[in-house]
Design a protein around this motif. Structure first.
Motif, PDB file in Angstrom:
ATOM      1  N   VAL A   1       7.874  55.541  16.425  1.00 20.38           N
ATOM      2  CA  VAL A   1       8.641  54.542  17.116  1.00 20.38           C
ATOM      3  C   VAL A   1      10.028  54.598  16.539  1.00 20.38           C
TER       4      VAL A   1
ATOM      5  N   VAL B   1      11.415  57.432  18.538  1.00 19.44           N
ATOM      6  CA  VAL B   1      11.789  57.256  20.097  1.00 19.44           C
ATOM      7  C   VAL B   1      13.115  56.407  20.256  1.00 19.44           C
TER       8      VAL B   1
ATOM      9  N   THR C   1       7.680  51.276  23.964  1.00 19.70           N
ATOM     10  CA  THR C   1       6.460  52.023  23.234  1.00 19.70           C
ATOM     11  C   THR C   1       5.561  50.983  22.973  1.00 19.70           C
TER      12      THR C   1
ATOM     13  N   LEU D   1       0.039  55.994  21.592  1.00 17.24           N
ATOM     14  CA  LEU D   1       0.967  55.322  22.166  1.00 17.24           C
ATOM     15  C   LEU D   1       1.469  55.449  23.499  1.00 17.24           C
TER      16      LEU D   1
ATOM     17  N   VAL E   1       4.359  55.991  25.730  1.00 19.20           N
ATOM     18  CA  VAL E   1       5.927  55.920  25.609  1.00 19.20           C
ATOM     19  C   VAL E   1       6.631  55.543  27.064  1.00 19.20           C
TER      20      VAL E   1
END
Length: 219
Positions: free
Chosen positions: A111, A114, A127, A136, A138
């Motif tokens: 996370v 990202v 996310t 997850l 994205v």
């Protein structure tokens, strides 16, 4: 996830997800992330299950723990989670939605990475997903008619795959490989593993008519 009480559902939403839900009227906290945890049990065992899960959640990063015992409160939380994907369209008409998987202990790193990419490429990236298995979703949000933003969105995508593999993850937990991730298969798997995959493909699809060109990169 390492303790004996296992939740029946464990969903993750990042800070961008929570911001988006609040903009759409949902009652969710201002936080860096939120976990939705659900447990099943009878009248006698459920309090012990909830206590075990609450103890597992405690830590320096936890802001608050809210136990929704009443049916309506639970339904509102899950309704907010279900509303998240449709709400993405309120940010931008274009969406690149890829699912990646990392070890659950590396979810914070994914996370954070990202969001660093979102800043570097001047994009909104949301996310959320299934924290129990590290799968997850994205979502890169962009305006397709903005040529510069369109280019940045598609340039950011391979960086997400590179980040996932660097964290010991894999390219997909649900959506599959298709064409978007095909060229990263050689990074995710050894040459021997890819050769085995090609042999199985040739045995089951000798004419190459099933999803031609997808999943496996050219030998």
């Amino acid at each position: 996830m390492s303790q004996p009480v296992v939740p029946t559902r464990l969903e993750f939403m990042d800070a961008r997800s929570l911001e988006l839900l609040r903009l759409n009227g949902a009652d969710v906290p201002e936080a860096g992330a939120m976990l939705l945890v659900e447990a099943d049990g009878d009248h006698d065992t459920l309090p012990y299950l909830l206590q075990a899960l609450a103890s597992a959640a405690e830590g320096d990063g936890m802001i608050a723990l809210d136990v929704a015992m009443e049916g309506r409160a639970r339904d509102q939380l899950w309704a907010a989670r279900k509303a998240l994907s449709p709400a993405l369209r309120s940010v931008a008409p274009g969406k690149i939605n890829e699912d990646v998987v990392v070890p659950v202990s590396r979810i914070p790193d994914l996370v954070a990475g990202v969001q660093a990419l979102a800043r570097d490429y001047m994009l909104t990236i949301v996310t959320f997903g299934h924290a129990g298995n590290g799968n997850l979703h994205v979502n890169i949000l962009y305006h397709p008619d903005d040529a510069a933003e369109n280019a940045r969105a598609h340039a950011a995508l391979p960086k997400i795959f590179e980040l996932t593999l660097a964290l010991g993850g894999t390219l997909s937990g649900e959506h599959g490989i298709g064409l978007a991730k095909r060229d990263f298969m050689a990074r995710a798997f050894s040459a021997e593993t890819l050769a085995t995959m090609r042999a199985i493909k040739a045995a089951l699809d000798p004419e190459g008519i099933l999803n031609p060109g997808k999943v496996l990169p050219p030998a």
